[in-house]
Write a protein that holds these residues in place. Structure first.
Motif, PDB file in Angstrom:
ATOM      1  N   PRO A  93      73.066  68.654 -47.966  1.00 25.28           N
ATOM      2  CA  PRO A  93      72.706  69.421 -46.777  1.00 25.28           C
ATOM      3  C   PRO A  93      71.314  70.030 -46.919  1.00 25.28           C
ATOM      4  O   PRO A  93      70.980  70.580 -47.968  1.00 25.28           O
ATOM      5  CB  PRO A  93      73.788  70.506 -46.709  1.00 25.28           C
ATOM      6  N   HIS A  95      68.465  72.044 -44.187  1.00 27.75           N
ATOM      7  CA  HIS A  95      68.344  72.475 -42.793  1.00 27.75           C
ATOM      8  C   HIS A  95      67.278  71.729 -42.003  1.00 27.75           C
ATOM      9  O   HIS A  95      67.354  71.655 -40.790  1.00 27.75           O
ATOM     10  CB  HIS A  95      68.134  73.990 -42.717  1.00 27.75           C
ATOM     11  N   ASN A 100      71.027  70.039 -41.143  1.00 31.77           N
ATOM     12  CA  ASN A 100      71.927  70.455 -42.232  1.00 31.77           C
ATOM     13  C   ASN A 100      73.247  69.682 -42.283  1.00 31.77           C
ATOM     14  O   ASN A 100      74.124  70.014 -43.061  1.00 31.77           O
ATOM     15  CB  ASN A 100      72.210  71.966 -42.150  1.00 31.77           C
TER      16      ASN A 100
END
Ligand SMILES: *[C@@H]1O[C@H](CO)[C@@H](O)[C@H](O)[C@H]1NC(C)=O
Ligand SMILES: *[C@@H]1O[C@H](CO)[C@@H](O)[C@H](O)[C@H]1NC(C)=O
Ligand SMILES: *[C@@H]1O[C@H](CO)[C@@H](O)[C@H](O)[C@H]1NC(C)=O
Ligand SMILES: *[C@@H]1O[C@H](CO)[C@@H](O)[C@H](O)[C@H]1NC(C)=O
Ligand SMILES: *[C@@H]1O[C@H](CO)[C@@H](O)[C@H](O)[C@H]1NC(C)=O
Length: 168
Positions: A93, A95, A100
Protein backbone atom coordinates in the motif's frame (compact mmCIF):
# COMPACT_ATOMS: atom_id res chain seq x y z
CA UNK A 1 23.46 37.14 -37.61
CA UNK A 2 19.81 36.11 -37.56
CA UNK A 3 20.22 34.19 -40.78
CA UNK A 4 23.20 32.38 -39.31
CA UNK A 5 20.98 31.00 -36.57
CA UNK A 6 18.32 30.04 -39.08
CA UNK A 7 20.91 28.15 -41.06
CA UNK A 8 22.49 26.63 -37.99
CA UNK A 9 19.09 25.34 -36.88
CA UNK A 10 18.26 24.09 -40.34
CA UNK A 11 21.63 22.37 -40.57
CA UNK A 12 21.11 20.62 -37.26
CA UNK A 13 17.72 19.42 -38.47
CA UNK A 14 19.37 17.98 -41.55
CA UNK A 15 21.70 16.11 -39.21
CA UNK A 16 18.52 14.54 -37.74
CA UNK A 17 18.90 16.24 -34.37
CA UNK A 18 15.48 17.78 -34.87
CA UNK A 19 13.77 14.43 -35.38
CA UNK A 20 11.53 13.39 -32.56
CA UNK A 21 12.80 10.69 -30.30
CA UNK A 22 10.54 8.06 -28.81
CA UNK A 23 11.56 6.41 -25.59
CA UNK A 24 10.04 3.29 -24.09
CA UNK A 25 10.67 2.13 -20.53
CA UNK A 26 10.24 -1.61 -20.21
CA UNK A 27 10.00 -3.49 -16.92
CA UNK A 28 11.11 -6.99 -15.98
CA UNK A 29 8.67 -9.75 -16.96
CA UNK A 30 6.66 -11.77 -14.49
CA UNK A 31 5.50 -14.96 -16.20
CA UNK A 32 5.73 -13.03 -19.45
CA UNK A 33 3.84 -9.90 -18.34
CA UNK A 34 5.64 -6.56 -18.47
CA UNK A 35 4.95 -2.85 -18.28
CA UNK A 36 5.77 -0.41 -21.09
CA UNK A 37 5.69 3.35 -20.72
CA UNK A 38 6.14 5.69 -23.69
CA UNK A 39 8.03 8.97 -23.40
CA UNK A 40 7.86 8.98 -19.60
CA UNK A 41 4.18 9.88 -19.43
CA UNK A 42 0.72 8.48 -20.08
CA UNK A 43 0.61 8.70 -23.84
CA UNK A 44 -0.94 5.61 -25.39
CA UNK A 45 -4.45 5.04 -26.65
CA UNK A 46 -5.80 1.50 -26.28
CA UNK A 47 -5.09 0.82 -29.96
CA UNK A 48 -1.56 2.20 -29.70
CA UNK A 49 -0.95 0.08 -26.59
CA UNK A 50 -1.97 -3.09 -28.43
CA UNK A 51 0.17 -2.15 -31.46
CA UNK A 52 3.16 -1.43 -29.21
CA UNK A 53 2.85 -4.89 -27.64
CA UNK A 54 2.77 -6.43 -31.12
CA UNK A 55 5.89 -4.44 -32.06
CA UNK A 56 7.53 -6.16 -29.06
CA UNK A 57 6.34 -9.56 -30.37
CA UNK A 58 3.84 -9.75 -27.55
CA UNK A 59 0.12 -9.22 -27.05
CA UNK A 60 -1.79 -6.89 -24.76
CA UNK A 61 -2.02 -8.75 -21.44
CA UNK A 62 -5.33 -10.14 -20.27
CA UNK A 63 -6.50 -9.53 -16.71
CA UNK A 64 -5.86 -13.21 -15.92
CA UNK A 65 -2.27 -13.02 -17.16
CA UNK A 66 -1.69 -9.85 -15.10
CA UNK A 67 -3.22 -11.49 -12.02
CA UNK A 68 -0.75 -14.35 -12.33
CA UNK A 69 2.13 -11.86 -12.65
CA UNK A 70 0.85 -9.94 -9.63
CA UNK A 71 0.85 -13.14 -7.55
CA UNK A 72 4.52 -13.54 -8.49
CA UNK A 73 5.45 -10.07 -7.24
CA UNK A 74 4.64 -7.70 -10.10
CA UNK A 75 3.62 -4.19 -9.05
CA UNK A 76 3.89 -0.76 -10.64
CA UNK A 77 2.62 2.71 -9.90
CA UNK A 78 1.26 3.26 -13.41
CA UNK A 79 -2.13 2.91 -15.04
CA UNK A 80 -1.92 0.70 -18.10
CA UNK A 81 -4.20 -1.07 -20.54
CA UNK A 82 -4.93 -4.75 -20.34
CA UNK A 83 -7.68 -6.36 -22.41
CA UNK A 84 -10.94 -4.75 -21.29
CA UNK A 85 -9.53 -2.76 -18.36
CA UNK A 86 -7.16 -0.03 -17.20
CA UNK A 87 -5.25 -1.23 -14.14
CA UNK A 88 -2.39 -0.83 -11.68
CA UNK A 89 -1.04 -3.98 -10.02
CA UNK A 90 -0.24 -3.16 -6.38
CA UNK A 91 1.29 -5.23 -3.59
CA UNK A 92 2.48 -2.69 -1.03
CA UNK A 93 0.00 0.00 0.00
CA UNK A 94 1.23 3.46 -0.93
CA UNK A 95 -0.97 6.52 -0.87
CA UNK A 96 0.41 7.92 -4.13
CA UNK A 97 -0.16 4.66 -6.03
CA UNK A 98 -3.72 3.51 -6.77
CA UNK A 99 -4.93 5.53 -3.78
CA UNK A 100 -3.30 3.12 -1.32
CA UNK A 101 -5.17 0.09 -2.68
CA UNK A 102 -3.53 -3.30 -3.00
CA UNK A 103 -4.39 -6.03 -5.49
CA UNK A 104 -5.25 -5.24 -9.11
CA UNK A 105 -6.67 -1.73 -8.93
CA UNK A 106 -9.07 -1.07 -11.82
CA UNK A 107 -9.92 2.32 -13.23
CA UNK A 108 -13.45 2.72 -14.47
CA UNK A 109 -13.37 2.20 -18.23
CA UNK A 110 -12.29 5.35 -19.99
CA UNK A 111 -12.23 5.29 -23.77
CA UNK A 112 -10.61 8.70 -24.18
CA UNK A 113 -7.78 8.57 -21.66
CA UNK A 114 -4.18 7.74 -22.47
CA UNK A 115 -2.25 5.28 -20.33
CA UNK A 116 0.69 2.84 -20.44
CA UNK A 117 0.60 -0.74 -21.70
CA UNK A 118 0.85 -4.15 -20.06
CA UNK A 119 2.14 -6.64 -22.58
CA UNK A 120 2.41 -10.42 -22.48
CA UNK A 121 5.19 -12.52 -24.01
CA UNK A 122 3.73 -16.02 -24.39
CA UNK A 123 7.11 -17.70 -24.84
CA UNK A 124 8.42 -16.43 -21.49
CA UNK A 125 7.56 -19.09 -18.90
CA UNK A 126 9.88 -18.11 -16.03
CA UNK A 127 8.36 -16.51 -12.92
CA UNK A 128 10.61 -13.47 -13.27
CA UNK A 129 12.94 -12.51 -16.10
CA UNK A 130 14.85 -9.27 -16.50
CA UNK A 131 16.70 -9.79 -19.77
CA UNK A 132 16.52 -6.57 -21.75
CA UNK A 133 14.40 -6.25 -24.86
CA UNK A 134 16.66 -5.75 -27.83
CA UNK A 135 14.26 -5.92 -30.72
CA UNK A 136 11.27 -3.91 -31.82
CA UNK A 137 9.33 -4.32 -35.06
CA UNK A 138 8.78 -0.70 -35.98
CA UNK A 139 6.37 -1.63 -38.78
CA UNK A 140 3.65 -1.83 -36.09
CA UNK A 141 4.32 1.75 -35.03
CA UNK A 142 3.47 5.00 -36.76
CA UNK A 143 6.40 7.32 -37.38
CA UNK A 144 8.16 7.66 -34.03
CA UNK A 145 11.48 9.14 -35.10
CA UNK A 146 14.45 7.62 -33.35
CA UNK A 147 13.39 4.82 -30.99
CA UNK A 148 15.17 3.86 -27.78
CA UNK A 149 14.16 1.26 -25.22
CA UNK A 150 15.25 1.70 -21.61
CA UNK A 151 15.22 -1.66 -19.88
CA UNK A 152 14.82 -2.20 -16.16
CA UNK A 153 18.35 -3.62 -15.92
CA UNK A 154 19.62 -0.16 -16.89
CA UNK A 155 20.59 -1.03 -20.44
CA UNK A 156 19.43 0.98 -23.41
CA UNK A 157 18.60 -0.40 -26.82
CA UNK A 158 18.54 1.85 -29.88
CA UNK A 159 16.25 0.62 -32.63
CA UNK A 160 19.04 1.25 -35.13
CA UNK A 161 20.64 -1.84 -33.64
CA UNK A 162 23.15 -0.37 -31.22
CA UNK A 163 23.12 -1.15 -27.55
CA UNK A 164 25.13 0.32 -24.74
CA UNK A 165 25.21 -1.42 -21.39
CA UNK A 166 24.39 0.94 -18.58
CA UNK A 167 24.21 3.85 -21.04
CA UNK A 168 21.25 5.77 -19.72
C1 LIG B 1 11.76 5.98 -17.73
O1 LIG B 1 13.04 6.33 -18.15
C2 LIG B 1 13.40 7.66 -17.89
C3 LIG B 1 14.73 7.93 -18.50
O2 LIG B 1 15.62 6.90 -18.20
C4 LIG B 1 13.38 7.89 -16.39
O3 LIG B 1 13.67 9.23 -16.13
C5 LIG B 1 12.02 7.53 -15.85
O4 LIG B 1 12.01 7.64 -14.44
C6 LIG B 1 11.65 6.13 -16.23
N1 LIG B 1 10.32 5.85 -15.78
C7 LIG B 1 10.04 4.72 -15.14
C8 LIG B 1 8.61 4.55 -14.74
O5 LIG B 1 10.87 3.86 -14.90
C1 LIG C 1 -2.63 2.60 3.46
O1 LIG C 1 -3.05 1.28 3.67
C2 LIG C 1 -2.40 0.67 4.79
C3 LIG C 1 -2.78 -0.80 4.82
O2 LIG C 1 -4.13 -0.98 4.56
C4 LIG C 1 -2.78 1.42 6.07
O3 LIG C 1 -2.13 0.83 7.16
C5 LIG C 1 -2.34 2.87 5.92
O4 LIG C 1 -2.78 3.62 7.02
C6 LIG C 1 -2.92 3.48 4.64
N1 LIG C 1 -2.33 4.79 4.44
C7 LIG C 1 -3.07 5.84 4.05
C8 LIG C 1 -2.32 7.12 3.83
O5 LIG C 1 -4.27 5.76 3.87
C1 LIG D 1 -11.09 9.95 -18.94
O1 LIG D 1 -9.77 10.39 -19.25
C2 LIG D 1 -9.72 11.78 -19.55
C3 LIG D 1 -8.32 12.10 -20.02
O2 LIG D 1 -7.35 11.54 -19.17
C4 LIG D 1 -10.13 12.57 -18.31
O3 LIG D 1 -10.09 13.95 -18.59
C5 LIG D 1 -11.54 12.16 -17.90
O4 LIG D 1 -11.87 12.80 -16.69
C6 LIG D 1 -11.63 10.65 -17.71
N1 LIG D 1 -13.01 10.24 -17.47
C7 LIG D 1 -13.33 9.38 -16.48
C8 LIG D 1 -14.78 9.01 -16.39
O5 LIG D 1 -12.51 8.91 -15.71
C1 LIG E 1 7.37 -14.04 -31.62
O1 LIG E 1 6.62 -14.79 -30.68
C2 LIG E 1 6.17 -16.02 -31.19
C3 LIG E 1 5.24 -16.67 -30.17
O2 LIG E 1 5.31 -16.05 -28.92
C4 LIG E 1 7.39 -16.89 -31.48
O3 LIG E 1 6.97 -18.15 -31.97
C5 LIG E 1 8.25 -16.18 -32.53
O4 LIG E 1 9.43 -16.92 -32.74
C6 LIG E 1 8.61 -14.79 -32.06
N1 LIG E 1 9.27 -14.07 -33.13
C7 LIG E 1 10.42 -13.47 -32.96
C8 LIG E 1 10.97 -12.73 -34.13
O5 LIG E 1 11.00 -13.50 -31.88
C1 LIG F 1 9.97 -13.39 -24.98
O1 LIG F 1 10.50 -14.41 -24.18
C2 LIG F 1 11.47 -15.22 -24.82
C3 LIG F 1 11.86 -16.33 -23.84
O2 LIG F 1 12.54 -15.81 -22.74
C4 LIG F 1 12.65 -14.35 -25.25
O3 LIG F 1 13.58 -15.15 -25.95
C5 LIG F 1 12.16 -13.21 -26.12
O4 LIG F 1 13.25 -12.35 -26.42
C6 LIG F 1 11.08 -12.45 -25.42
N1 LIG F 1 10.58 -11.41 -26.29
C7 LIG F 1 10.41 -10.17 -25.84
C8 LIG F 1 9.87 -9.20 -26.84
O5 LIG F 1 10.67 -9.84 -24.71
Amino acid sequence: MASFYVWATFGLCLLKLCLTKTQFNVSCKYRGVFHVEKNGRYSLTRTEAADLCRALNSTLSTLEQLEKAHELGFETCRYGFVVGYIVIPRINPYHLCAANHTGIYKLSANTTGRYDAYCYNATETRDKACEPIERIDTSFLSNQGEIVIDNEDGSRYNADGTRHSGDK
